[in-house]
Design a protein around this motif. Structure first.
Motif, PDB file in Angstrom:
ATOM      1  N   LYS A 164       0.837  -1.200   0.000  1.00 31.15           N
ATOM      2  CA  LYS A 164       0.000   0.000   0.000  1.00 31.15           C
ATOM      3  C   LYS A 164       0.877   1.257   0.000  1.00 31.15           C
ATOM      4  N   ASP A 165       1.905   1.241   0.828  1.00 33.17           N
ATOM      5  CA  ASP A 165       2.807   2.389   0.923  1.00 33.17           C
ATOM      6  C   ASP A 165       3.512   2.624  -0.412  1.00 33.17           C
ATOM      7  N   LEU A 166       3.978   1.536  -1.024  1.00 33.05           N
ATOM      8  CA  LEU A 166       4.670   1.647  -2.310  1.00 33.05           C
ATOM      9  C   LEU A 166       3.727   2.201  -3.370  1.00 33.05           C
ATOM     10  N   MET A 167       2.502   1.649  -3.431  1.00 28.86           N
ATOM     11  CA  MET A 167       1.540   2.096  -4.440  1.00 28.86           C
ATOM     12  C   MET A 167       1.204   3.567  -4.260  1.00 28.86           C
ATOM     13  N   SER A 168       1.030   4.016  -3.018  1.00 28.11           N
ATOM     14  CA  SER A 168       0.676   5.421  -2.833  1.00 28.11           C
ATOM     15  C   SER A 168       1.825   6.309  -3.289  1.00 28.11           C
ATOM     16  N   ARG A 169       3.054   5.845  -3.104  1.00 29.02           N
ATOM     17  CA  ARG A 169       4.183   6.645  -3.560  1.00 29.02           C
ATOM     18  C   ARG A 169       4.266   6.647  -5.084  1.00 29.02           C
ATOM     19  N   VAL A 170       4.015   5.511  -5.724  1.00 26.72           N
ATOM     20  CA  VAL A 170       4.087   5.432  -7.184  1.00 26.72           C
ATOM     21  C   VAL A 170       2.961   6.254  -7.809  1.00 26.72           C
ATOM     22  N   GLN A 171       1.773   6.231  -7.181  1.00 21.06           N
ATOM     23  CA  GLN A 171       0.614   6.887  -7.778  1.00 21.06           C
ATOM     24  C   GLN A 171       0.548   8.395  -7.553  1.00 21.06           C
ATOM     25  N   THR A 172       1.483   8.947  -6.805  1.00 17.96           N
ATOM     26  CA  THR A 172       1.435  10.394  -6.588  1.00 17.96           C
ATOM     27  C   THR A 172       1.687  11.149  -7.870  1.00 17.96           C
ATOM     28  N   GLY A 173       2.321  10.494  -8.837  1.00 21.15           N
ATOM     29  CA  GLY A 173       2.621  11.177 -10.091  1.00 21.15           C
ATOM     30  C   GLY A 173       3.891  12.002 -10.008  1.00 21.15           C
ATOM     31  N   THR A 174       4.546  11.990  -8.879  1.00 16.87           N
ATOM     32  CA  THR A 174       5.813  12.719  -8.750  1.00 16.87           C
ATOM     33  C   THR A 174       6.947  11.718  -8.613  1.00 16.87           C
ATOM     34  N   ARG A 175       7.899  11.843  -9.506  1.00 15.98           N
ATOM     35  CA  ARG A 175       9.069  10.951  -9.459  1.00 15.98           C
ATOM     36  C   ARG A 175      10.329  11.798  -9.330  1.00 15.98           C
ATOM     37  N   ILE A 176      11.211  11.332  -8.490  1.00 15.08           N
ATOM     38  CA  ILE A 176      12.525  11.960  -8.366  1.00 15.08           C
ATOM     39  C   ILE A 176      13.526  10.858  -8.667  1.00 15.08           C
ATOM     40  N   ILE A 177      14.318  11.083  -9.695  1.00 17.27           N
ATOM     41  CA  ILE A 177      15.214  10.025 -10.167  1.00 17.27           C
ATOM     42  C   ILE A 177      16.664  10.489  -9.990  1.00 17.27           C
ATOM     43  N   ILE A 178      17.420   9.678  -9.287  1.00 13.31           N
ATOM     44  CA  ILE A 178      18.794  10.075  -8.958  1.00 13.31           C
ATOM     45  C   ILE A 178      19.794   9.142  -9.643  1.00 13.31           C
ATOM     46  N   GLY A 179      20.735   9.725 -10.365  1.00 17.46           N
ATOM     47  CA  GLY A 179      21.763   8.951 -11.061  1.00 17.46           C
ATOM     48  C   GLY A 179      22.744   8.362 -10.057  1.00 17.46           C
ATOM     49  N   MET A 180      22.834   7.021 -10.067  1.00 11.24           N
ATOM     50  CA  MET A 180      23.716   6.353  -9.107  1.00 11.24           C
ATOM     51  C   MET A 180      24.775   5.522  -9.820  1.00 11.24           C
ATOM     52  N   GLY A 181      25.279   6.057 -10.927  1.00 13.16           N
ATOM     53  CA  GLY A 181      26.425   5.407 -11.569  1.00 13.16           C
ATOM     54  C   GLY A 181      27.640   5.652 -10.678  1.00 13.16           C
ATOM     55  N   THR A 182      28.749   5.051 -11.050  1.00 14.22           N
ATOM     56  CA  THR A 182      29.964   5.200 -10.231  1.00 14.22           C
ATOM     57  C   THR A 182      30.329   6.665 -10.037  1.00 14.22           C
ATOM     58  N   ILE A 228       5.748  15.190   1.922  1.00 10.29           N
ATOM     59  CA  ILE A 228       5.445  15.115   0.492  1.00 10.29           C
ATOM     60  C   ILE A 228       5.582  13.669   0.041  1.00 10.29           C
ATOM     61  N   GLU A 229       4.549  13.176  -0.652  1.00 11.75           N
ATOM     62  CA  GLU A 229       4.589  11.823  -1.197  1.00 11.75           C
ATOM     63  C   GLU A 229       5.216  11.894  -2.585  1.00 11.75           C
ATOM     64  N   ALA A 230       6.308  11.204  -2.788  1.00 15.31           N
ATOM     65  CA  ALA A 230       6.934  11.155  -4.107  1.00 15.31           C
ATOM     66  C   ALA A 230       7.655   9.830  -4.238  1.00 15.31           C
ATOM     67  N   HIS A 231       7.726   9.366  -5.477  1.00 16.18           N
ATOM     68  CA  HIS A 231       8.420   8.102  -5.726  1.00 16.18           C
ATOM     69  C   HIS A 231       9.879   8.425  -6.034  1.00 16.18           C
ATOM     70  N   VAL A 232      10.773   8.019  -5.150  1.00 15.85           N
ATOM     71  CA  VAL A 232      12.202   8.285  -5.350  1.00 15.85           C
ATOM     72  C   VAL A 232      12.850   7.021  -5.880  1.00 15.85           C
ATOM     73  N   GLU A 233      13.534   7.147  -7.010  1.00 17.78           N
ATOM     74  CA  GLU A 233      14.195   5.968  -7.544  1.00 17.78           C
ATOM     75  C   GLU A 233      15.606   6.298  -8.006  1.00 17.78           C
ATOM     76  N   THR A 234      16.399   5.266  -8.122  1.00 19.27           N
ATOM     77  CA  THR A 234      17.773   5.475  -8.562  1.00 19.27           C
ATOM     78  C   THR A 234      17.966   4.807  -9.919  1.00 19.27           C
ATOM     79  N   VAL A 235      18.844   5.373 -10.707  1.00 19.94           N
ATOM     80  CA  VAL A 235      19.208   4.766 -11.984  1.00 19.94           C
ATOM     81  C   VAL A 235      20.729   4.694 -12.043  1.00 19.94           C
ATOM     82  N   GLY A 236      21.243   3.988 -13.026  1.00 18.02           N
ATOM     83  CA  GLY A 236      22.690   3.859 -13.159  1.00 18.02           C
ATOM     84  C   GLY A 236      23.268   5.073 -13.869  1.00 18.02           C
ATOM     85  N   CYS A 237      24.270   4.818 -14.671  1.00 20.01           N
ATOM     86  CA  CYS A 237      24.970   5.880 -15.379  1.00 20.01           C
ATOM     87  C   CYS A 237      24.016   6.670 -16.269  1.00 20.01           C
ATOM     88  N   VAL A 238      24.054   7.988 -16.143  1.00 22.52           N
ATOM     89  CA  VAL A 238      23.182   8.838 -16.958  1.00 22.52           C
ATOM     90  C   VAL A 238      23.955   9.389 -18.156  1.00 22.52           C
TER      91      VAL A 238
END
Ligand code: FES
Length: 126
Positions: A19-37, A60-70
């Motif tokens: 439920k917590d994950l879904m509410s974060r995904v459904q907020t429509g706000t994503r923050i994506i952080i580059g986590m390459g080396t 603030i409800e937002a979905h924070v995710e990480t990605v690799g090399c940008v």
């Protein structure tokens, strides 16, 4: 850590986590952080912690995710902000100190911080 006493208890924890994950995904706000080396070397971990702390402080409800090399080493740490129906904006050279202003101006007031933005991807039409 408390011990689980039954399968029902485990299911309850799983359902709450979902439920917590879904509410974060459904907020429509994503923050994506580059986590390459290079992102990590430039301080992306600290930036992510600052983002999570700021979101938590401001409730603030937002979905924070990480990605690799940008692919933009010189601009690390890179943070993308995307809100439903709006362009995805990529910010470069973000530090922990810049995070409160980023959250305040972009997420809360809806204003892109032009001097920090390195690119913008138009919102996809559905
Ligand atoms: S390793 Fe630096 S941009 Fe990929």
């Amino acid at each position: 850590m408390t011990k689980l006493k039954s399968v029902e208890e485990l299911k309850k924890i799983r359902d709450e986590a979902r439920k917590d994950l879904m509410s974060r995904v459904q907020t429509g706000t994503r923050i994506i952080i580059g986590m390459g080396t290079c992102g990590i070397a430039a301080g992306a971990r600290e930036v992510m912690q600052a983002v999570l702390k700021e979101l938590d402080n401001r409730k603030i409800e937002a979905h924070v995710e990480t990605v690799g090399c940008v692919g933009m080493c010189a601009k690390e740490p890179l943070v993308d902000v995307e809100q439903a129906g709006k362009s995805r904006v990529r910010y470069g050279n973000i530090t922990q100190e810049k995070v409160p202003r980023l959250i305040e101006e972009h997420l809360i007031r809806g204003q892109v911080i032009q001097e920090w933005a390195v690119s913008r991807m138009e919102a996809q039409k559905t």
